[in-house]
Design a protein around this motif. Structure first.
Motif, short mmCIF file in Angstrom:
data_model
loop_
_atom_site.label_atom_id
_atom_site.label_comp_id
_atom_site.label_asym_id
_atom_site.label_seq_id
_atom_site.Cartn_x
_atom_site.Cartn_y
_atom_site.Cartn_z
N PHE A 322 0.82 -1.20 0.00
CA PHE A 322 0.00 0.00 0.00
C PHE A 322 0.86 1.26 0.00
N ASN A 325 1.82 1.48 -3.67
CA ASN A 325 0.69 1.57 -4.59
C ASN A 325 -0.51 2.23 -3.89
N TYR A 328 -3.75 0.62 -4.73
CA TYR A 328 -3.62 -0.84 -4.63
C TYR A 328 -4.92 -1.56 -4.94
N LEU A 338 1.57 -4.36 -9.99
CA LEU A 338 1.86 -3.53 -8.83
C LEU A 338 3.30 -3.02 -8.89
#
Length: 350
Positions: A322, A325, A328, A338
């Protein structure tokens, strides 16, 4: 393959999550020098509001709970106002957010709080943790003071007040940090709790303070807005002891009766095995606790989804991915690649 992650999930009659992906608590040390959350923190959390629930970075309940630089507090009016900016931003983006309430216990250092009028590091027993403070290696951990009965009573009250402050700051609820070798967890493990009074030796005594904190917070804000993170397996700032199994057998049975919003495993890698638990921390907790359970610890969306399908836990908390990203949830839903996490990402809030 991950469809179950995007199903709504009712924690209770009060709170329903839009999906089963939680943003795990991630200490970033980005509050200002008065431990007030900043606008950059509000922007950071708002960008991640698509999570079914954000659990904030750990938030100290009072000055002597601080063990790391620039970790936010929730005990002054300015800190409450700062968190209100964060929660408003998350809610405006359609998200939900719990505050993780924290006292580091013997992992605290007086460097951070001597100006508050005390230099005592508090813990169940006068047993120091080895090593030095992360990010400030020149500070070595000190032998703590074993808390007195009066100090325990005040700590319980301060946890309750911090929970009330969290609701005033706009949080949807709180997660009590009872894991990872910090104060509450220190009472639950024989390696850090050598007390011979009503807070030590037996499972009932060792669980007395943690349960009192849970009950005080439930009384202030409701059990439907109260969650707890636990580490039945000693692995971080804590020595392992086979006797800990009996403590957690008792503790988890008591928690079962309190109907909390959820229980959250505290582990960095849930593949870790503990002989005295008969396997992983999450599999042990699932075997003795029937209510809502959050799994965490190096899961991907795919492996976490499979674990939910296999009834290993109900909700999946994601940590470092997280950080890398902010989007996410959208990336997983759409099957997009990702960005890989790297330690350099810890130096800025994006």
């Amino acid at each position: 393959m991950t469809d179950n992650l995007f199903q709504p999930f009712a924690l209770n009659e009060t709170i329903t999550l839009d999906n089963r992906i939680l943003m795990a608590p991630l200490t970033r040390c980005m509050a200002d020098d008065e431990l007030v959350p900043t606008q950059a923190m509000a922007d950071y959390y708002a960008r991640r509001a698509e999570a079914g629930l954000i659990i904030s970075e750990a938030v100290i309940i009072r000055p002597d709970g601080q063990g790391y630089p620039n970790t936010p507090g929730l005990f002054t009016a300015a800190q409450i106002d700062g968190w209100r900016t964060v929660t408003d931003a998350v809610h405006q983006a359609g998200g939900k957010i719990f505050a993780q309430l924290w006292h580091t216990g013997r992992v605290a250092h007086p460097y951070f709080f001597e100006k508050s009028g005390t230099s005592d590091v508090l813990a169940p027993s006068a047993i120091a943790v080895e090593g030095s403070v992360p990010r400030m290696r020149e500070l070595s951990y000190q032998v703590p003071k074993a808390v007195s009965h009066d100090e325990i009573t005040q700590l319980i009250a301060d946890y309750g007040q911090a929970a009330a402050n969290a609701i005033d700051a706009g949080f949807d609820g709180v997660e009590i940090h009872g894991a990872n070798g910090y104060l509450i967890d220190q009472f639950l493990h024989h390696g850090s709790n050598h007390r011979s009074d009503e807070y030590g030796q037996s499972p009932e005594n060792m669980a007395r303070f943690p349960l009192a904190v849970v009950d005080a917070i439930c009384a202030r804000i409701g059990n439907d807005r109260t969650a707890l993170r636990v580490s039945p397996g000693a692995y971080f700032n804590m020595a392992s002891d086979d006797r800990d199994r009996a403590v957690f057998d008792y503790f988890l049975a008591e928690l079962e009766q309190r109907d909390l919003a959820f229980l959250h495993i505290g582990i960095f890698d849930d593949a870790m095995q503990f002989d005295y638990l008969g396997g992983s921390a999450s599999s042990y907790v699932r075997s003795v606790y029937s209510k809502t359970l959050v799994g965490v610890g190096s899961y991907s969306a795919e492996t976490g989804s499979a674990a939910i399908s296999n009834n290993q836990f109900d909700l999946l908390a994601i940590g470092r991915p997280f950080i890398a990203n902010p989007d996410y949830v959208a990336k997983v839903r759409q099957g997009n690649e990702l960005v890989s996490y790297s330690d350099e990402m810890l130096t800025s809030l994006v």
